[in-house]
Scaffold this motif. Sequence first.
Motif, short mmCIF file in Angstrom:
data_model
loop_
_atom_site.label_atom_id
_atom_site.label_comp_id
_atom_site.label_asym_id
_atom_site.label_seq_id
_atom_site.Cartn_x
_atom_site.Cartn_y
_atom_site.Cartn_z
N ALA A 244 5.18 14.11 -3.18
CA ALA A 244 4.42 14.26 -1.94
C ALA A 244 2.97 14.61 -2.23
CB ALA A 244 5.07 15.35 -1.08
N PRO A 245 2.23 13.69 -2.91
CA PRO A 245 0.82 14.00 -3.17
C PRO A 245 0.04 14.07 -1.86
CG PRO A 245 1.29 11.70 -3.70
CD PRO A 245 2.61 12.35 -3.35
N THR A 246 -1.03 14.85 -1.84
CA THR A 246 -1.77 14.96 -0.58
C THR A 246 -2.81 13.84 -0.44
OG1 THR A 246 -3.43 16.41 -1.53
CG2 THR A 246 -1.51 17.48 -0.55
N GLN A 247 -3.20 13.23 -1.57
CA GLN A 247 -4.26 12.22 -1.52
C GLN A 247 -3.69 10.80 -1.65
OE1 GLN A 247 -7.53 13.17 -1.02
NE2 GLN A 247 -6.57 15.18 -0.76
N ARG A 248 -4.24 9.92 -0.86
CA ARG A 248 -3.81 8.52 -0.88
C ARG A 248 -3.98 7.90 -2.28
NH1 ARG A 248 -3.21 3.91 2.58
NH2 ARG A 248 -2.37 2.42 1.10
N ALA A 249 -5.12 8.23 -2.94
CA ALA A 249 -5.39 7.64 -4.26
C ALA A 249 -4.33 8.07 -5.27
CB ALA A 249 -6.78 8.06 -4.75
N THR A 250 -3.87 9.30 -5.17
CA THR A 250 -2.83 9.79 -6.09
C THR A 250 -1.56 8.99 -5.86
OG1 THR A 250 -3.77 11.99 -5.77
CG2 THR A 250 -1.68 11.86 -6.97
N GLU A 251 -1.22 8.83 -4.61
CA GLU A 251 0.01 8.10 -4.27
C GLU A 251 -0.06 6.66 -4.78
OE1 GLU A 251 1.04 8.45 -0.15
OE2 GLU A 251 2.58 6.89 -0.34
N ASP A 252 -1.22 6.02 -4.56
CA ASP A 252 -1.39 4.63 -5.01
C ASP A 252 -1.25 4.55 -6.53
OD1 ASP A 252 -1.75 3.83 -2.46
OD2 ASP A 252 -3.92 3.52 -2.60
N TYR A 253 -1.81 5.51 -7.22
CA TYR A 253 -1.77 5.47 -8.69
C TYR A 253 -0.35 5.70 -9.20
CZ TYR A 253 -2.81 6.23 -13.56
OH TYR A 253 -2.82 6.12 -14.93
N ILE A 254 0.31 6.73 -8.69
CA ILE A 254 1.64 7.02 -9.25
C ILE A 254 2.67 5.99 -8.83
CG2 ILE A 254 1.30 9.52 -9.56
CD1 ILE A 254 2.85 9.97 -7.04
N SER A 255 2.41 5.30 -7.74
CA SER A 255 3.37 4.27 -7.34
C SER A 255 3.02 2.92 -7.97
CB SER A 255 3.45 4.16 -5.82
OG SER A 255 2.18 3.79 -5.33
N GLY A 256 1.97 2.92 -8.83
CA GLY A 256 1.65 1.72 -9.59
C GLY A 256 0.83 0.70 -8.82
N ARG A 257 0.22 1.13 -7.69
CA ARG A 257 -0.58 0.16 -6.92
C ARG A 257 -1.95 -0.08 -7.55
NH1 ARG A 257 2.58 1.68 -2.23
NH2 ARG A 257 1.41 3.58 -1.83
N PHE A 258 -2.40 0.81 -8.44
CA PHE A 258 -3.60 0.51 -9.23
C PHE A 258 -3.58 1.32 -10.50
CE2 PHE A 258 -5.24 4.46 -7.62
CZ PHE A 258 -6.21 4.86 -8.50
N GLY A 259 -4.49 0.97 -11.44
CA GLY A 259 -4.66 1.76 -12.65
C GLY A 259 -3.82 1.31 -13.81
#
Length: 259
Positions: A244-259
Amino acid sequence: MAKRIDVKDLNIYYGDFLAVAEVGMAVEPRSVTAFIGPSGCGKSTFLRTLNRMHEVIPGARVEGTVAMDGVDLYGDGVDPVAVRRNVGMVFQRPNPFPTMSIAENVLAGVRLNNRKISKGDANDLVESALQGANLWKEVKDRLARPGSSLSGGQQQRLCIARAIAVKPQVLLMDEPCSALDPISTLAIEDLIAELKNDYTIVIVTHNMQQAARVSDRTAFFNIAGTGMPGRLIEVGPTGTMFSAPTQRATEDYISGRFG
Ligand SMILES: Nc1ncnc2c1ncn2[C@@H]1O[C@H](COP(=O)(O)OP(=O)(O)OP(=O)(O)O)[C@@H](O)[C@H]1O
């Protein structure tokens, strides 16, 4: 022995280039903190400011404070060599001294620090550091063989033994498993779980599963674009960061949507 680190308003430069901006975070003692984030966001750069290795690069400097149990590592009169003795580092590629024996590799840091040590104490230290690095059983009958005679995973554990032989307060690890096979990686991860009973550990990793497996807290760094500074986006308990990250960018990164 393990120390707490408090970073405040840290800006990290290479010459005029601001590589990492405005970092503020705490690193808890006797715990593992993972730094994650896309390539170039400044994870390794930030890590190297925690033992004043950053400034070894010509033109590199910091603004702000990095306090270890309340003492600013960048304060007047602080000896960077003493800082590096208290804050050990393990690198991406295992880097034992290839022609030095396994035992002498373990003692290399201690000898560099000019500590006189009796033969008996040296033998005890070699054994305890190798035990601490989970390597003793595998090498106890060949301590006089060169460091280069070990496998990559064993070499990395030898480097960890060398780092802990000087009894540091903090251990920094910059992608310590990236050159290792999965079995050696697991051995290092098990070792990290044991070492955190005695040390404050910070690990940079590209491997999200590894961060989830080994760390208690995770810090996510990001970069808005080329030439922009990396920034700390979010830091918190690893379970929360991944569920449950608070930031959208964290969620995108850990779910593999970027990086
Ligand atoms: N020695 C150096 N001199 C100048 N700039 C550097 C140096 N080392 C790193 N940088 C720059 O600092 C920024 C952060 O790099 P750094 O290696 O810390 O990122 P990172 O997040 O660890 O990346 P990676 O995951 O690819 O290892 C990048 O823009 C990089 O080009």
